[in-house]
Design a protein around this motif. Structure first.
Motif, PDB file in Angstrom:
ATOM      1  N   ALA A  36       0.839  -1.677  -0.099  1.00 23.75           N
ATOM      2  CA  ALA A  36       0.149  -0.464  -0.147  1.00 23.75           C
ATOM      3  C   ALA A  36       0.290   1.288   0.037  1.00 23.75           C
ATOM      4  N   THR A  37      -0.046   2.219  -0.470  1.00 21.55           N
ATOM      5  CA  THR A  37       0.694   3.437  -0.346  1.00 21.55           C
ATOM      6  C   THR A  37       1.597   3.873   1.086  1.00 21.55           C
ATOM      7  N   ASP A  38       0.794   3.401   1.892  1.00 17.49           N
ATOM      8  CA  ASP A  38       1.585   4.269   3.352  1.00 17.49           C
ATOM      9  C   ASP A  38       2.324   3.365   4.171  1.00 17.49           C
ATOM     10  N   GLY A  39       2.632   2.058   3.053  1.00 18.41           N
ATOM     11  CA  GLY A  39       3.996   0.873   3.624  1.00 18.41           C
ATOM     12  C   GLY A  39       3.468   0.037   4.276  1.00 18.41           C
ATOM     13  N   THR A  40       2.222  -0.255   4.331  1.00 12.84           N
ATOM     14  CA  THR A  40       1.495  -1.528   4.478  1.00 12.84           C
ATOM     15  C   THR A  40       2.322  -2.205   3.904  1.00 12.84           C
ATOM     16  N   VAL A  41       2.068  -3.397   3.890  1.00 19.49           N
ATOM     17  CA  VAL A  41       2.298  -4.815   2.747  1.00 19.49           C
ATOM     18  C   VAL A  41       1.998  -6.080   3.823  1.00 19.49           C
ATOM     19  N   THR A  42       1.009  -6.377   2.943  1.00 20.19           N
ATOM     20  CA  THR A  42      -0.155  -7.572   3.259  1.00 20.19           C
ATOM     21  C   THR A  42       1.166  -9.247   2.576  1.00 20.19           C
ATOM     22  N   PHE A  43       1.196 -10.269   3.120  1.00 17.39           N
ATOM     23  CA  PHE A  43       1.033 -10.938   2.340  1.00 17.39           C
ATOM     24  C   PHE A  43       0.183 -12.205   2.719  1.00 17.39           C
ATOM     25  N   ARG A  44       0.211 -12.990   1.552  1.00 19.80           N
ATOM     26  CA  ARG A  44      -0.429 -14.202   1.230  1.00 19.80           C
ATOM     27  C   ARG A  44      -0.303 -15.269   0.761  1.00 19.80           C
ATOM     28  N   PHE A  45      -1.133 -16.511   1.323  1.00 19.91           N
ATOM     29  CA  PHE A  45      -0.255 -17.939   1.008  1.00 19.91           C
ATOM     30  C   PHE A  45      -1.619 -18.441   0.821  1.00 19.91           C
ATOM     31  N   LEU A  46      -1.965 -19.267   0.196  1.00 19.46           N
ATOM     32  CA  LEU A  46      -2.670 -20.388   0.026  1.00 19.46           C
ATOM     33  C   LEU A  46      -2.605 -21.436   0.621  1.00 19.46           C
ATOM     34  N   ALA A  47      -3.028 -21.810   1.304  1.00 15.46           N
ATOM     35  CA  ALA A  47      -2.736 -23.379   1.847  1.00 15.46           C
ATOM     36  C   ALA A  47      -3.457 -23.622   3.089  1.00 15.46           C
TER      37      ALA A  47
END
Length: 379
Positions: A36-47
């Protein structure tokens, strides 16, 4: 007869409808990482069937991920502008992000480490800018010393002229343990940093050489159990021979570089940091500049008088610069401090600094940004 045929056709049609009704759903389109533009990073993994998924980053601290109702594990946090390595631990199996093509390969491993960049201000040296860009090349060759086929990566600065009257200075930059020759460009952003420094007039145009840092690559063969002091000693000895007898002569044959010590610098990180100290301090007739980032001196002989048999204060008149740096929270810091104390007993002049940070490219990119402008000031 006609009734039988109609009955069979109806059964086939109904079976087709039934098959369509139980068809597997289309795979989910997982967006990971999402910045995101505010530096928030979302990591995702399908399991969906996994019991535990953790996010592993440069600091080595496992971050628990949370599974949603669709079987997707998530982790979100705010990160400062930088480039981060990460992997997922899925029930103990460590994997890169399958939805992220930006990756740093590892030596002799099918999988590597994923990379995510949180963009920041233009004054960050690794941000891509509208400046002239150098060229990255890759050379393959047979090492007669090590006995394998290997490669070498080369950065030539913007406007490189193979016929220029004044030869270019050359900077040998070594990688760390488990890395391979692309590490300084994928995770280190070596070429982008150099493009920016040269464009800003902070660094001299120079050629950078990334060699493969293994004299005993069999250490990485599965099940060999070769990570022993004897194996590391063999690795170091053969790598040094390969650098001096194969890599340097090859570079001087292929590129317009100076062939005397005032045109050469050597540096490295971690394992490569120990190797650069070995190469530079033991061969002051070959290099004028020596740098070492988070050096793994523990991989050299623990008796430094054996690892550096000729080291004395006469070195101070032979080298123009010895520059060593490490993060305060790096796991190698205690061993490096012992090595620094030993250098003091030998009356060696050098620059040493400890900064914030761990054993990561977040500190090494900054060190490269600071070290490169110190090289070849008269060239």
């Amino acid at each position: 007869m006609i009734r039988s045929i109609i009955t069979i056709m109806l059964c086939l049609a109904l079976d087709g409808v039934k098959a369509q009704s139980v068809q597997a759903p289309a795979p989910k389109n997982i967006h990971s990482p999402q910045v995101a533009t505010d530096g928030t990073v979302t990591f995702r993994f399908l399991a969906p069937t996994a019991q535990k998924v953790m996010l592993i980053m440069d600091d080595g601290k496992p971050r628990p991920m949370v599974k949603d109702t669709g079987g997707v594990w998530n982790f979100s946090a705010n990160f400062a502008p930088d480039i981060y390595r990460y992997t997922f631990s899925v029930d103990g199996n460590v994997l890169p992000d399958p939805n992220n093509p930006d990756i740093k390969p590892l030596f002799k491993r099918a999988l590597g480490q994923s990379l995510v960049q949180v963009h920041g201000p233009a004054n960050l040296s690794w941000e891509l800018k509208d400046v002239p860009h150098g060229v990255l090349s890759q050379h393959f060759f047979k090492s007669k010393i090590v006995g394998d086929d290997r490669d070498m990566r080369v950065y030539t600065p913007p406007g490189y002229d193979p016929k220029r009257k004044e030869p270019y200075p050359v900077f040998y930059l070594f990688h760390g343990l488990t890395d391979e020759t692309s590490a300084w460009t994928t995770a280190g952003r070596e070429n982008i940093i150099m493009d920016n420094l040269i464009a800003e007039g902070k660094a001299k145009p120079m050629i950078i050489i990334n060699t493969l840092g293994y004299g005993a690559p069999e250490m990485f063969e599965p099940g060999t159990g070769q990570r022993t002091p004897a194996a590391y000693k063999k690795n170091e000895e053969l790598f040094m021979a390969e650098v001096f007898e194969e890599a340097i002569p090859m570079v001087e044959k292929l590129y317009n570089v100076g062939k005397t010590k005032e045109y050469r610098a050597v540096c490295g990180l971690s394992m490569g940091g120990g190797q650069s100290l070995d190469a530079g301090l033991n061969h002051p007739d070959v290099f004028d500049y020596v740098g070492s980032f988070s050096p793994a001196v523990i991989l050299l002989d623990p008796d430094y008088t054996k690892a550096f048999p000729k080291l004395d204060e006469s070195l101070n008149t032979k080298l123009k610069l010895v520059w060593i740096a490490i993060g305060k929270d790096d796991y190698l810091t205690p061993s490096v401090r012992k090595y620094i104390d030993w250098l003091h007993t030998k009356n060696i002049k050098f620059e040493y600094k400890e900064t914030e940070g761990v054993h990561s490219y977040q500190v090494w990119r900054r060190y490269l940004t600071e070290f490169a402008p110190l090289l070849f000031k008269n060239k």
